[in-house]
Write a protein that holds these residues in place. Structure first.
Motif, PDB file in Angstrom:
ATOM      1  N   PRO A   1     -28.667  48.883   5.350  1.00 22.87           N
ATOM      2  CA  PRO A   1     -27.724  48.776   4.231  1.00 22.87           C
ATOM      3  C   PRO A   1     -28.400  48.103   3.040  1.00 22.87           C
ATOM      4  O   PRO A   1     -29.266  47.254   3.201  1.00 22.87           O
ATOM      5  N   ARG A   2     -27.984  48.524   1.827  1.00 17.55           N
ATOM      6  CA  ARG A   2     -28.512  47.904   0.608  1.00 17.55           C
ATOM      7  C   ARG A   2     -27.425  47.073  -0.025  1.00 17.55           C
ATOM      8  O   ARG A   2     -26.339  47.568  -0.292  1.00 17.55           O
ATOM      9  N   GLY A   3     -27.720  45.832  -0.273  1.00 19.21           N
ATOM     10  CA  GLY A   3     -26.735  44.971  -0.904  1.00 19.21           C
ATOM     11  C   GLY A   3     -27.001  44.858  -2.388  1.00 19.21           C
ATOM     12  O   GLY A   3     -27.926  45.467  -2.925  1.00 19.21           O
ATOM     13  N   SER A   4     -26.166  44.076  -3.082  1.00 17.86           N
ATOM     14  CA  SER A   4     -26.345  43.929  -4.527  1.00 17.86           C
ATOM     15  C   SER A   4     -25.841  42.572  -5.010  1.00 17.86           C
ATOM     16  O   SER A   4     -25.042  41.923  -4.349  1.00 17.86           O
ATOM     17  N   VAL A   5     -26.343  42.196  -6.162  1.00 19.50           N
ATOM     18  CA  VAL A   5     -25.920  40.964  -6.831  1.00 19.50           C
ATOM     19  C   VAL A   5     -24.975  41.365  -7.966  1.00 19.50           C
ATOM     20  O   VAL A   5     -25.260  42.308  -8.714  1.00 19.50           O
TER      21      VAL A   5
ATOM     22  N   ALA B   1     -23.169  37.237 -11.933  1.00 20.66           N
ATOM     23  CA  ALA B   1     -24.147  36.288 -11.404  1.00 20.66           C
ATOM     24  C   ALA B   1     -25.523  36.558 -11.997  1.00 20.66           C
ATOM     25  O   ALA B   1     -26.263  35.641 -12.370  1.00 20.66           O
ATOM     26  N   GLN B   2     -25.849  37.848 -12.103  1.00 15.72           N
ATOM     27  CA  GLN B   2     -27.152  38.212 -12.656  1.00 15.72           C
ATOM     28  C   GLN B   2     -27.258  37.723 -14.105  1.00 15.72           C
ATOM     29  O   GLN B   2     -28.271  37.147 -14.509  1.00 15.72           O
ATOM     30  N   THR B   3     -26.195  37.956 -14.878  1.00 16.00           N
ATOM     31  CA  THR B   3     -26.205  37.546 -16.277  1.00 16.00           C
ATOM     32  C   THR B   3     -26.311  36.030 -16.390  1.00 16.00           C
ATOM     33  O   THR B   3     -27.032  35.503 -17.237  1.00 16.00           O
ATOM     34  N   MET B   4     -25.600  35.318 -15.536  1.00 17.09           N
ATOM     35  CA  MET B   4     -25.682  33.855 -15.575  1.00 17.09           C
ATOM     36  C   MET B   4     -27.101  33.383 -15.255  1.00 17.09           C
ATOM     37  O   MET B   4     -27.590  32.433 -15.857  1.00 17.09           O
ATOM     38  N   ASP B   5     -27.742  34.054 -14.316  1.00 19.13           N
ATOM     39  CA  ASP B   5     -29.128  33.697 -13.998  1.00 19.13           C
ATOM     40  C   ASP B   5     -30.035  33.956 -15.207  1.00 19.13           C
ATOM     41  O   ASP B   5     -30.947  33.186 -15.501  1.00 19.13           O
ATOM     42  N   GLU B   6     -29.772  35.069 -15.886  1.00 13.19           N
ATOM     43  CA  GLU B   6     -30.567  35.379 -17.073  1.00 13.19           C
ATOM     44  C   GLU B   6     -30.392  34.285 -18.130  1.00 13.19           C
ATOM     45  O   GLU B   6     -31.356  33.822 -18.742  1.00 13.19           O
TER      46      GLU B   6
ATOM     47  N   TYR C   1     -23.393  49.178 -10.675  1.00 17.17           N
ATOM     48  CA  TYR C   1     -23.663  48.185 -11.710  1.00 17.17           C
ATOM     49  C   TYR C   1     -24.322  46.908 -11.181  1.00 17.17           C
ATOM     50  O   TYR C   1     -24.791  46.090 -11.965  1.00 17.17           O
ATOM     51  N   GLY C   2     -24.323  46.741  -9.857  1.00 14.67           N
ATOM     52  CA  GLY C   2     -24.915  45.540  -9.288  1.00 14.67           C
ATOM     53  C   GLY C   2     -26.444  45.586  -9.388  1.00 14.67           C
ATOM     54  O   GLY C   2     -27.032  46.597  -9.752  1.00 14.67           O
ATOM     55  N   PHE C   3     -27.063  44.457  -9.047  1.00 12.91           N
ATOM     56  CA  PHE C   3     -28.520  44.343  -9.178  1.00 12.91           C
ATOM     57  C   PHE C   3     -29.160  44.152  -7.808  1.00 12.91           C
ATOM     58  O   PHE C   3     -28.571  43.545  -6.921  1.00 12.91           O
ATOM     59  N   ALA C   4     -30.372  44.671  -7.675  1.00 14.44           N
ATOM     60  CA  ALA C   4     -31.104  44.488  -6.419  1.00 14.44           C
ATOM     61  C   ALA C   4     -31.435  43.010  -6.264  1.00 14.44           C
ATOM     62  O   ALA C   4     -31.682  42.317  -7.255  1.00 14.44           O
ATOM     63  N   PRO C   5     -31.428  42.519  -5.018  1.00 10.60           N
ATOM     64  CA  PRO C   5     -31.670  41.089  -4.818  1.00 10.60           C
ATOM     65  C   PRO C   5     -33.017  40.619  -5.363  1.00 10.60           C
ATOM     66  O   PRO C   5     -33.164  39.453  -5.722  1.00 10.60           O
TER      67      PRO C   5
ATOM     68  N   ALA D   1     -28.076  36.861   0.784  1.00 14.23           N
ATOM     69  CA  ALA D   1     -26.949  37.645   1.305  1.00 14.23           C
ATOM     70  C   ALA D   1     -27.058  39.095   0.838  1.00 14.23           C
ATOM     71  O   ALA D   1     -26.798  40.028   1.603  1.00 14.23           O
ATOM     72  N   ALA D   2     -27.458  39.278  -0.420  1.00 11.78           N
ATOM     73  CA  ALA D   2     -27.594  40.648  -0.934  1.00 11.78           C
ATOM     74  C   ALA D   2     -28.749  41.354  -0.223  1.00 11.78           C
ATOM     75  O   ALA D   2     -28.663  42.533   0.110  1.00 11.78           O
ATOM     76  N   ALA D   3     -29.829  40.608   0.040  1.00 11.90           N
ATOM     77  CA  ALA D   3     -30.990  41.209   0.705  1.00 11.90           C
ATOM     78  C   ALA D   3     -30.650  41.611   2.137  1.00 11.90           C
ATOM     79  O   ALA D   3     -31.294  42.486   2.706  1.00 11.90           O
ATOM     80  N   ARG D   4     -29.641  40.970   2.720  1.00 18.21           N
ATOM     81  CA  ARG D   4     -29.220  41.349   4.072  1.00 18.21           C
ATOM     82  C   ARG D   4     -28.268  42.544   4.055  1.00 18.21           C
ATOM     83  O   ARG D   4     -27.685  42.887   5.077  1.00 18.21           O
ATOM     84  N   GLY D   5     -28.077  43.134   2.878  1.00 17.95           N
ATOM     85  CA  GLY D   5     -27.293  44.368   2.811  1.00 17.95           C
ATOM     86  C   GLY D   5     -25.852  44.178   2.368  1.00 17.95           C
ATOM     87  O   GLY D   5     -25.057  45.100   2.459  1.00 17.95           O
ATOM     88  N   ASN D   6     -25.530  42.985   1.910  1.00 15.54           N
ATOM     89  CA  ASN D   6     -24.142  42.733   1.491  1.00 15.54           C
ATOM     90  C   ASN D   6     -24.000  42.870  -0.021  1.00 15.54           C
ATOM     91  O   ASN D   6     -24.904  42.504  -0.774  1.00 15.54           O
ATOM     92  N   HIS D   7     -22.842  43.373  -0.457  1.00 17.15           N
ATOM     93  CA  HIS D   7     -22.554  43.489  -1.889  1.00 17.15           C
ATOM     94  C   HIS D   7     -21.802  42.251  -2.359  1.00 17.15           C
ATOM     95  O   HIS D   7     -20.793  41.873  -1.756  1.00 17.15           O
ATOM     96  N   GLU D   8     -22.271  41.682  -3.454  1.00 22.05           N
ATOM     97  CA  GLU D   8     -21.567  40.524  -3.987  1.00 22.05           C
ATOM     98  C   GLU D   8     -20.335  40.965  -4.769  1.00 22.05           C
ATOM     99  O   GLU D   8     -20.423  41.791  -5.672  1.00 22.05           O
ATOM    100  N   ALA D   9     -19.194  40.402  -4.426  1.00 23.40           N
ATOM    101  CA  ALA D   9     -17.956  40.661  -5.163  1.00 23.40           C
ATOM    102  C   ALA D   9     -17.562  39.380  -5.880  1.00 23.40           C
ATOM    103  O   ALA D   9     -17.970  38.290  -5.497  1.00 23.40           O
TER     104      ALA D   9
END
Lengths: 360, 802
Positions: free
Chosen positions: A101-105, A109-114, A342-346, B505-513
């Motif tokens: 599975p591929r997750g996302s940020v 959160a991404q914008t805040m990190d930027e 729209y999410g970002f890769a970790p 958490a995202a790298a483990r395949g989870n989507h952040e909501a």
């Protein structure tokens, strides 16, 4: 004896062997204890020295020739067997591999990190405060006394509760109360950003009852409006990673700043979409100003010694402008289709050396 | 605030274009939200004359006209209007024009086989009125061919946002003053007629609430004729977005919109005795002009007579005593109300009005007489009548504020040097007066703000006035001083933790909501251990209680996704859960929750049927993320009491000692799934990040020294028979601790029940890793270690399996 004929016969039998068993039985037949060539070797003992001298090399040559032929044939048969086995082991590599599975940020959160990355370079540390605030921190200390009309403009969510000091509890309407908390806790000089959730009773495509702001505050001696302008220009250019970012400053009013400045950023239209940069049109992105003397005093500092500026902007809005989403409500829906898109890769960690933004 | 260009020009002598005015308004802090130029809508419409009108050959109700639109070439136009006739001068829409009322683009078209080259328009089609019975009839001398927008005198309307500190700009005159100060023309003086009354007012007025209503001026005008107000006045009000009502009402609104000065007109016939400003009595009520009844209390100032309350002072008049077409005599009220009280009353009654907006921001207390003169003059001009003498009850505050100011502050705070003479010019053009009090050591001024600027409070306000008129664009950017070297790290430990966990958490395949902080009360209650924060004024019942856990928000997201057809979901969120602190403040704690719902793996050619998530998946997330968070995962104990939200047999907590709960995980209770309307198994992990112990001492980059041992580790397997209810983790922990000098790892690899294992027992197999030190193990060493393992296991009732 005619060793040549014997050898010829043996070699042809070896060459004809089709499997390792046959080859082994030929080895036993030629070179085993009772083997024909072993038998010839044994005859050497009964020969005269002259005979042995002439026959010996011939028999040894015979044995060597057969031995080599057996080894060669064995290697060839083994090789063929391996080839056959491997051919039988063929698999269909067009079948799908196990899926990970591929997750996302989340874009917020991404914008805040930027933003944190950009402001860290300008020397801003991160400060936080509670979201369930009291009215003193959210309003009074920010020069919005009880009857101030600006309080009404904030569409505040209230709790029926009061804290031990008798202050009304509410959901902070902006990140500005963190200004007060930071001044009280850290004193001056101060350079902070305060990102976080804020709340207003408002709901449509561009307003949600919960959204995210980032507050900036600089308190020091001799800070003036020119520093504010530089900071905002520098930050917006770094954030949008464009040198043609143009700001338009307009006088405005916020109770906690004096003078107050609203900041528009110029955009150009590219294929009907607004792109930051240029000045074909203007979009409001920031509220800011020189911190009101009363606010500095409420923060426990001497306004005759210290002055500074503050600004606040919507993180969600910055994300939308940069990454092209058009409905704020989708940010809070948790739709995995939207998050995947729209999410970002970790590993898209914003860095200054790599550019804080992530290309589409 | 909306106003038309012609209205502005009543007060500002200027030749500036609409665009120049808009740019200047923005530059001086009067933000232009829109400009509506009726000329834009009337593009393509011309004054035109009907030359001939013939019956349409194929339709009874249509006519075929020839129309002169000024080009010399008559156009053929089909028209259905009954009043269309030869000689009529009207308005022709040419091909390409857009009909304002319906957005239709006109084009050359055949109407019942006859070509039509445009459309003769009605007032309704051009949004100039309601008439649709026929086409517009202009005077016969209207210039044929002129653009109708020019003929009609289209008046552009500005819509600007007024910040709360500028009540003076809630009137056109104040806006004109600001524009004049910015160099866009000359402000015209206010021309207030001096109307001396010829008789004493027959209605007495008083103020009995000196705090709420320090001044109450008024006069009576006898013998007025009410009715529709004249066209020019109606046009003004319409441009401001107001509906004309009647001349008397319109005049009071006009004075308010022009000068920012609210006033009220009472029908004298509806009044009984003296009219008094006083506090309301608790329980008193009034039906306001909006038709709603308001219950009042003693904190509110009202205008009342002997019969009762007629006006919620400064906010809204009463329905009963308002002016109607029959009104013959009026009492005019112009008063100064305390801004704080107006704001409070308005908030308590939840009643907004144009008057309240102005009073609570603060109107000019020195404008009472002028305002009354303007009002009286307009009423007499439009409605006739005789004005009484003015009654002045009470005294308004002076309103003038004196500020000590150094012109050098403009540069020190505003970042731009402006010559003192220029500063003085700016201030005086805005109505401020300047007195130099000291010019020895840098200039020192005493600046008096005019009564219409209640916002001015200190020197920074004067800087703002100077800078905004001088031009914010003249402020040069100046870099903040920068510390030497590369930027220092600024992130706090919490911030670093949050960032790390998010990406792990995202790298483990989870989507952040990111889900709402507020929940329906019932959902919050399910996950609350104590009283939740509940809003007094939620935007909806679904957003009422602050979340005591991140799980409910994620579960709702899961339901929405499942409803959209998702088969398997891995969502997580990092955010605060809101608890209560002892002192009545909030206790907001950082949490991370992972929700795994439905299918873990879909059906596959290699894996067979789809597999759903189970409690071990949740455990894996919890442990992996706790490890990333730097928690001592090897020391964690798996214990019960995950909470009533969980499956009682498939959930647990992870603790450091009995009290410190770092996380809980497991399958959710079916009742919770039912509450959230989820029809799929859901495994969750919730990490309480605030409970993770921080690193002690200063950070060091050097690791503890380590060199890989020279001798190879060896493994030994042990199979134990244990009581079926013994947690395997307890046995592993016991085995691992059996000989700390030699045992470096213990890993469970089999849990077997069934054939060969007695009822009530299970067989647990553990691989133990032994690390020799200086010399290799002898048989006797290994036997000694094995004995220790067996003895330790025996404490838990475990016996070595034969």
């Amino acid at each position: 004896m005619d060793h040549a004929a014997t050898e010829q016969e043996a070699l042809s039998q070896i060459a004809a062997a089709q499997d390792l068993e046959t080859l082994e039985s030929l080895r036993v037949a030629f070179l085993g204890k009772q083997g024909s060539i072993s038998g010839l070797l044994k005859t050497l003992g009964g020969m005269s020295p002259e005979e042995r001298q002439s026959e010996g090399p011939k028999i040894h040559a015979l044995r060597e020739g057969v031995t080599n032929a057996l080894a060669d044939r064995k290697a060839a048969l083994e090789h063929a067997a391996l080839d056959a086995r491997l051919a039988a082991e063929t698999i269909d590599l067009s079948l799908p591999a196990p899926e990970a599975p591929r997750g996302s940020v989340h874009p917020i959160a991404q914008t805040m990190d930027e933003l944190a990355e950009i402001f860290a370079d300008m020397g801003f540390a991160v400060a936080t405060g509670p979201e369930i605030e009291d009215d003193w921190h959210n309003f009074t200390a920010l020069n919005m006394p009880e009857s101030h009309p600006a309080r009404a403009m904030h569409d505040t969510f209230y709790f029926p509760d009061r804290n031990a000091e008798g202050r009304e509890m509410l959901l902070r309407t902006h990140t500005s109360p963190v200004q007060i908390r930071a001044m009280l806790q850290q004193g001056a000089p101060l350079r902070i950003i305060a990102p976080g959730r804020v709340y207003r009773s408002d709901s449509d495509a561009t307003h949600t009852p919960m959204f995210h702001q980032i507050e900036g505050l600089v308190i020091d001696k001799g800070i003036h409006l020119g520093h504010l302008k530089w900071t905002l220009e520098t930050f917006l250019k770094a954030f949008f990673e464009r040198d043609d970012v143009v700001l338009r400053l307009r006088p405005s009013y916020f109770p906690f700043t004096e003078p107050s400045v609203e900041v528009d950023v110029g955009y150009s239209l590219v294929n009907g979409k607004r792109v930051i940069g240029g000045s074909e049109g203007w979009m409001e992105v920031l509220g800011s100003g020189m911190v009101n003397r009363k606010v500095i005093a409420a923060g426990g500092l001497d306004p005759d010694v210290y002055q500074g500026f503050a600004f606040g902007t919507g993180v969600d809005r910055l994300a939308m402008l940069k990454y092209g989403m058009d409905d704020l409500r989708a940010f809070f829906d948790g739709d995995v289709r939207w998050l995947s898109h729209y999410g970002f890769a970790p590993l898209d960690v914003p860095t200054l050396s790599g550019g804080v933004g992530t290309a589409a | 605030m909306k106003f038309s260009l012609s209205w502005l020009k009543d007060h500002l002598d200027t030749t500036a274009s609409v665009d120049e005015i808009a740019l200047t308004l923005n530059a001086i802090g009067l933000e232009v939200e829109g400009i509506e130029n009726p000329a834009d809508k009337l593009k393509g419409f011309r004054v035109a004359k009907v030359l001939t009108a013939e019956r349409h050959p194929n339709a009874d109700k249509l006519q075929v006209l020839t129309v002169d639109s000024g080009d010399g070439q008559p156009l053929q136009v089909v028209c259905g209007a009954p009043n269309a006739r030869a000689g009529l001068v009207g308005v022709l829409g040419l091909p390409g024009a857009v009909v304002p009322a319906n957005g239709m683009v006109l084009k050359v078209a055949a109407v019942r086989s006859v070509e039509s080259n445009g459309m003769m328009c009605s007032t309704r089609e051009l949004e100039l009125g309601e008439d649709h019975d026929g086409i517009i009839e202009l005077p016969a001398d209207a210039p044929i061919g002129q653009a109708f927008a020019d003929y009609h005198g289209a008046d552009p309307v500005f819509d600007i946002a007024i910040t709360p500190n500028r009540p003076d700009c809630m009137g056109v005159y104040g806006i004109a003053r600001d524009l004049a100060a910015a160099g866009l023309g000359t402000l015209k003086p206010i021309a207030a007629p001096q109307i001396a009354g010829t008789f004493a007012s027959p209605v007495e007025i008083r103020t009995e609430d000196a705090e709420g209503c320090p001044a109450f001026y008024g006069r009576t005008v006898l013998g007025v004729t009410n009715g529709p107000s004249p066209d020019w006045l109606q046009a003004r009000l319409k441009s401001a977005g107001q509906r004309p009502i009647s001349a008397l009402v319109d005049v009071t609104n006009y004075v308010m919109l022009t000068y920012g000065r609210p006033a009220h007109a009472y029908d004298r016939a509806k009044l009984t005795g003296a009219v008094v400003a006083r506090r309301a009595q608790d329980g008193e009520g009034v039906t306001a002009l909006n038709g709603k009844h308001y219950l009042l209390d003693h904190t509110m100032t009202v205008i009342a007579d002997e019969a009762g309350v007629h006006d919620i002072a400064g906010i809204m008049g009463g329905e009963h005593s308002g002016c109607s077409d029959d009104t013959k005599d009026v009492l005019l009220e112009i008063a100064y109300f305390d801004p704080t009280r107006i704001a409070q009353t308005g908030r308590t009654l939840n009643l907004t009005s144009d008057a309240r907006g102005r009073f609570e921001r603060g109107i000019d207390p020195q404008f009472l007489d002028t305002g009354l003169d303007l009002l009286t003059g307009l009423i007499i001009e439009i409605c006739g009548g005789q004005a009484s003498e003015v009654i002045r009850a009470g005294t308004p505050p002076s309103g003038a504020k004196v500020v000590h100011y150094e012109p050098a502050l403009a540069e020190r705070l505003g970042g731009v040097a402006v010559q003192p003479a220029r500063q003085r010019e700016i201030l005086e053009s805005l109505g401020f007066s300047v007195v130099v009090v000291d010019s020895q050591q840098g200039e020192q001024w005493s600046v008096t703000a005019p009564g219409w600027r209640p916002d001015v409070d200190g020197a920074p306000d004067i800087v703002e006035e100077v800078i905004r008129i001088h031009g914010l664009d003249k402020v040069e950017s100046v870099a903040l001083p920068r510390a030497d070297g590369v930027a220092r790290p600024t992130a706090t430990p919490t911030q670093k933790l949050e960032r790390r966990l998010r990406r792990a958490a995202a790298a483990r395949g989870n989507h952040e909501a990111v889900t709402w902080s507020f929940l329906p009360e019932a959902e919050a209650a399910t996950f609350a251990d104590s009283a939740v924060w509940t809003l007094a004024n939620p935007i909806s019942e679904d957003m009422k209680a602050m979340r005591p856990s991140l799980l409910p928000g994620l579960l709702s997201a899961v339901r929405r996704n499942l409803d959209r057809g998702a088969a398997g979901l891995r969502l997580f969120e990092i955010g605060r859960r809101y608890l209560r602190a002892e002192n009545g403040t909030s206790d907001e704690r950082l949490s991370l929750a992972v929700v795994l719902a439905g299918e873990k793996t879909p059906r596959g050619w290699a894996t067979g049927k789809a597999a759903t998530f189970d409690a071990y998946d949740a455990k894996a997330e919890a442990l992996a993320l706790l490890a990333e968070a730097g928690a001592p995962v090897d020391n964690l104990q798996v214990m019960g009491e995950a909470g009533s939200q969980f499956h009682p047999g498939q959930s647990a907590t992870l603790r450091l000692g009995p009290k410190a709960v770092l996380a809980r995980f497991g399958m959710l209770h079916p009742a919770v799934l039912k509450q959230f309307d989820i029809d799929a198994p859901v495994a969750v992990a919730e990490l309480f990040l605030d409970a993770i112990p921080g690193k002690k001492g200063a950070a060091s980059f050097a690791r503890v020294h380590y060199a890989p041992p020279a001798l190879q580790a060896v493994t030994r397997d042990f199979a134990f028979l244990v009581p079926a209810e013994l947690p395997a983790g307890d046995l592993v922990r016991m085995v691992k601790g059996a000989d700390k000098a030699n045992i470096v790892a213990a890993r469970l690899f089999d849990d077997f029940r069934g054939q060969g294992v007695p009822e009530g027992s299970k067989s647990l197999a553990i691989e133990v890793t032994l690390q020799p030190g200086d010399k290799s193990y002898a048989e006797a060493d290994l036997k000694a270690i094995a004995d220790k393992v067996t003895a330790a296991a025996a404490k838990l009732g475990a016996t070595l399996r034969g």
